[in-house]
Design an enzyme around this catalytic site. Structure first.
Site, PDB file in Angstrom:
ATOM      1  N   PRO A   1       0.800  -1.211   0.000  1.00 47.00           N
ATOM      2  CA  PRO A   1       0.000   0.000   0.000  1.00 47.00           C
ATOM      3  C   PRO A   1       0.842   1.275   0.000  1.00 47.00           C
ATOM      4  O   PRO A   1       1.560   1.556   0.952  1.00 47.00           O
ATOM      5  CB  PRO A   1      -0.854  -0.117   1.273  1.00 47.00           C
ATOM      6  N   GLU A   2       0.751   2.023  -1.097  1.00 51.56           N
ATOM      7  CA  GLU A   2       1.290   3.373  -1.165  1.00 51.56           C
ATOM      8  C   GLU A   2       0.093   4.308  -1.099  1.00 51.56           C
ATOM      9  O   GLU A   2      -1.016   3.874  -0.801  1.00 51.56           O
ATOM     10  CB  GLU A   2       2.112   3.547  -2.454  1.00 51.56           C
TER      11      GLU A   2
END
Length: 283
Positions: free
Chosen positions: A2-3
């Site tokens: 997750p960015e």
DNA sequence: ATTTCATCCTGGAGGC
DNA sequence: TGCCTCCAGGATGAAA
């Protein structure tokens, strides 16, 4: 992994699914993931959520903030594989489910993190709109400005470092939101080699790079993020941005711009994907 | 002060 | 088939 776009999509999903709903219970099966000064009292802390509801779901950098009206808050840093999944009470619990929110009507929200790089911090009082000072006071580390809110002047000033431009883009104390995928994609879109010295990026190039960073992030948000190994949102949807990636994970495949082969190098200990023709080392 | 590097952790890939 | 080794990757804290 997750960015910013993935966390933003997770936040949107949680707003739809749990915002304002009374919680029956929050259970934790892996207290080791809980950090900060309140971590020792995690049981009594989580017990206070019974009968209350999450009234605010926000994102700061790659962190997800769940808060109540009296500003009690849970802050998740999802690491590599942290995710939330909506489940029914009768569903099997994943081997790596660490936290379960139970709602009336047999619905549950599971926090799952296979590799357990993710962390959870507990806050007695945190303003979800201005969380930085409180998070820093809890030892979470300082955060740079949001990539999507940067001006090009400010961005150019941030680049004054002798480290490589890619290393800098990944440094969350400088600017926040980019991880390995979107750093590589933004640098390709700007025609900048990731190993170039950050402070040798001129102001014109910096303006281009910032515009590409914002464009890549916004398109990825709209596409629901990128699923490379196992990202999914609360509804189990995978991200559709993967098929729009131009360099990340495409080593050996033809560059969509010049047709030459995409290469994978290692930079700052991270897999780094480039088109050597479109991203010259010495411009 | 600034920058690099090992560490955490698991599942999947590749070798034999 | 199955066992073994290797590796990715975000953030952190120690070392250079």
């Amino acid at each position: 992994m997750p960015e910013l776009p993935e966390v933003e999509n997770i936040a949107m999903g949680l707003r739809q699914s749990i915002l304002g709903r009374p919680i029956d219970k929050v259970a934790c099966f892996s207290p080791v993931i809980i950090k900060g000064s309140r971590s020792e009292q995690w049981q009594s802390f989580l017990a206070t959520f019974a009968g209350r509801s999450i009234t605010s779901v926000t994102r700061r950098a790659k962190r997800l903030i769940l808060a109540t009206t009296d500003q009690r808050a849970l802050v998740f840093q999802l690491g590599m594989t942290g995710k939330f999944l909506l489940k029914q009470r009768s569903d099997d619990r994943h081997k790596h489910t660490h936290l379960v929110f139970s709602f009336p009507g047999d619905q549950e929200l599971h926090y799952v993190d296979t590799r357990r790089f993710g962390r959870l911090w507990l806050f007695d009082c945190l303003d979800p709109q201005h969380p930085d000072a409180a998070m820093e006071a809890e030892g979470m580390g300082s955060l740079g400005p949001e990539a999507l809110r940067l001006t090009s002047n400010r961005f150019h000033a941030l680049l004054d470092s002798q480290r490589s431009i890619k290393t800098l883009l990944l440094d969350q104390t400088r600017l926040t939101g980019l991880g390995n995928i979107y750093a590589d994609e933004s640098l390709f879109a700007s025609g900048i080699h990731p190993a170039r010295s950050s402070r040798r990026i001129g102001s014109e190039e910096a303006t281009t790079l910032l515009r590409q960073i914002k464009g890549v992030l916004r398109r990825a948000i709209r596409a629901g993020g990128t699923t490379f190994s196992d990202f999914e949102n609360a509804y189990g949807d995978i991200g559709r941005f993967r098929k729009r990636l131009k360099v990340y994970g495409r080593q050996g495949e033809p560059c969509r711009s010049c047709g030459g082969p995409i290469e994978r190098i290692v930079l700052a200990g991270r897999g780094t994907h480039i088109c050597p023709r479109c991203q010259p080392q010495d411009p």
